[in-house]
Design an enzyme around this catalytic site. Structure first.
Site, PDB file in Angstrom:
ATOM      1  N   HIS A 198     -10.369  -5.708  -2.440  1.00  0.00           N
ATOM      2  CA  HIS A 198      -9.026  -5.917  -1.874  1.00  0.00           C
ATOM      3  C   HIS A 198      -9.126  -6.110  -0.377  1.00  0.00           C
ATOM      4  CE1 HIS A 198      -9.884  -1.596  -2.001  1.00  0.00           C
ATOM      5  NE2 HIS A 198      -9.214  -1.500  -0.856  1.00  0.00           N
ATOM      6  N   PHE A 199      -8.158  -6.843   0.140  1.00  0.00           N
ATOM      7  CA  PHE A 199      -8.002  -7.032   1.581  1.00  0.00           C
ATOM      8  C   PHE A 199      -6.721  -6.342   2.016  1.00  0.00           C
ATOM      9  CE2 PHE A 199     -11.210 -10.102   3.031  1.00  0.00           C
ATOM     10  CZ  PHE A 199     -11.755 -10.482   1.816  1.00  0.00           C
ATOM     11  N   HIS A 200      -6.823  -5.534   3.074  1.00  0.00           N
ATOM     12  CA  HIS A 200      -5.647  -4.926   3.697  1.00  0.00           C
ATOM     13  C   HIS A 200      -5.064  -5.933   4.688  1.00  0.00           C
ATOM     14  CE1 HIS A 200      -6.761  -0.652   2.601  1.00  0.00           C
ATOM     15  NE2 HIS A 200      -7.945  -1.235   2.492  1.00  0.00           N
ATOM     16  N   GLN A 255     -14.475   2.642   1.789  1.00  0.00           N
ATOM     17  CA  GLN A 255     -13.793   2.177   0.574  1.00  0.00           C
ATOM     18  C   GLN A 255     -13.472   3.357  -0.339  1.00  0.00           C
ATOM     19  OE1 GLN A 255     -16.004  -0.691  -1.818  1.00  0.00           O
ATOM     20  NE2 GLN A 255     -14.172  -1.246  -3.000  1.00  0.00           N
ATOM     21  N   ASP A 270       0.856  -1.189   0.000  1.00  0.00           N
ATOM     22  CA  ASP A 270       0.000   0.000   0.000  1.00  0.00           C
ATOM     23  C   ASP A 270       0.891   1.238   0.000  1.00  0.00           C
ATOM     24  OD1 ASP A 270      -1.768   2.177   0.931  1.00  0.00           O
ATOM     25  OD2 ASP A 270      -3.201   0.583   1.316  1.00  0.00           O
TER      26      ASP A 270
HETATM   27  P1  5GP Z   1      -9.825   1.261   0.423  1.00  0.00           P
HETATM   28  O1  5GP Z   1     -10.157   2.561   1.070  1.00  0.00           O
HETATM   29  O2  5GP Z   1     -10.439   1.226  -0.945  1.00  0.00           O
HETATM   30  O3  5GP Z   1     -10.098   0.054   1.240  1.00  0.00           O
HETATM   31  O4  5GP Z   1      -8.249   1.244   0.293  1.00  0.00           O
HETATM   32  C1  5GP Z   1      -7.545   1.674  -0.795  1.00  0.00           C
HETATM   33  C2  5GP Z   1      -6.083   1.595  -0.400  1.00  0.00           C
HETATM   34  O5  5GP Z   1      -5.314   1.757  -1.564  1.00  0.00           O
HETATM   35  C3  5GP Z   1      -5.648   2.696   0.584  1.00  0.00           C
HETATM   36  O6  5GP Z   1      -5.078   2.104   1.725  1.00  0.00           O
HETATM   37  C4  5GP Z   1      -4.628   3.509  -0.224  1.00  0.00           C
HETATM   38  O7  5GP Z   1      -3.551   3.923   0.577  1.00  0.00           O
HETATM   39  C5  5GP Z   1      -4.195   2.539  -1.300  1.00  0.00           C
HETATM   40  N1  5GP Z   1      -3.847   3.147  -2.572  1.00  0.00           N
HETATM   41  C6  5GP Z   1      -4.467   4.165  -3.193  1.00  0.00           C
HETATM   42  N2  5GP Z   1      -3.881   4.413  -4.385  1.00  0.00           N
HETATM   43  C7  5GP Z   1      -2.873   3.506  -4.508  1.00  0.00           C
HETATM   44  C8  5GP Z   1      -1.900   3.257  -5.533  1.00  0.00           C
HETATM   45  O8  5GP Z   1      -1.837   3.905  -6.564  1.00  0.00           O
HETATM   46  N3  5GP Z   1      -1.032   2.235  -5.320  1.00  0.00           N
HETATM   47  C9  5GP Z   1      -1.054   1.478  -4.173  1.00  0.00           C
HETATM   48  N4  5GP Z   1      -0.143   0.521  -4.069  1.00  0.00           N
HETATM   49  N5  5GP Z   1      -1.938   1.703  -3.188  1.00  0.00           N
HETATM   50  C10 5GP Z   1      -2.842   2.694  -3.358  1.00  0.00           C
END
Ligand code: 5GP
Length: 141
Positions: free
Chosen positions: A103-105, A97, A34
């Site tokens: 995706h899973f963190h 989100q 991330d």
């Molecule tokens: P969500 O909020 O959708 O669960 O998490 C999206 C995650 O993607 C966030 O933790 C953010 O830091 C990460 N993220 C956003 N843009 C990018 C990117 O361009 N590359 C990577 N590797 N992570 C990203």
């Protein structure tokens, strides 16, 4: 529910259109660092099959994805000498989100250390590269 849109950033990473610090790939999933980690070693596990989040995912795809989440979690615990692992998965804006490809963190946790904010600060690419290498080595063991 809003339809899946393949212009999201993770679909671009899956297609190789934008770079990522990739640590794992098999027929069904990839994992990469991330860019705004909530803790050192914060990794995202992403299925190759398209779905917006858990709510519209193919159950069969989930059966292929969860073992990868487990594999990355076990390796990340070792690589980052973590006391525990937090797994988080958000569905829709109301739940936090921000990228609309499932995706899973996977987040290594150290006892007593709070998580940094979600989508907070961009990490130095050199740090991400070093963390990715650590995790790749643990995944290869
Ligand atoms: P969500 O909020 O959708 O669960 O998490 C999206 C995650 O993607 C966030 O933790 C953010 O830091 C990460 N993220 C956003 N843009 C990018 C990117 O361009 N590359 C990577 N590797 N992570 C990203």
């Amino acid at each position: 529910m809003t339809a899946y849109d393949d212009s999201n950033i993770f679909a671009k990473i899956l297609r190789g259109e934008i770079p990522s610090h990739r640590v794992y790939e098999d027929d069904h999933a990839i994992a990469f660092m991330d860019v705004m980690p909530q803790a050192a070693g914060h990794t995202l596990v992403v299925p190759k099959s398209p779905s917006r989040n858990l709510l519209d995912a193919d159950p069969q795809a989930l059966t292929q994805l969860i073992p990868v989440v487990q594999k990355v979690a076990v390796a990340a615990k070792e690589a980052f000498a973590a006391d525990g692992i937090t797994v988080i998965q958000f569905n829709e804006p109301a739940a936090g989100q921000t990228v609309y490809h499932l995706h899973f963190h996977v987040i290594p946790r150290i006892e007593g250390v709070a998580l940094k904010p979600h989508s907070g600060t961009m990490e130095d690419p050199a740090v991400l590269a070093a963390h990715a290498e650590k995790l790749r080595r643990a995944l290869a063991r």
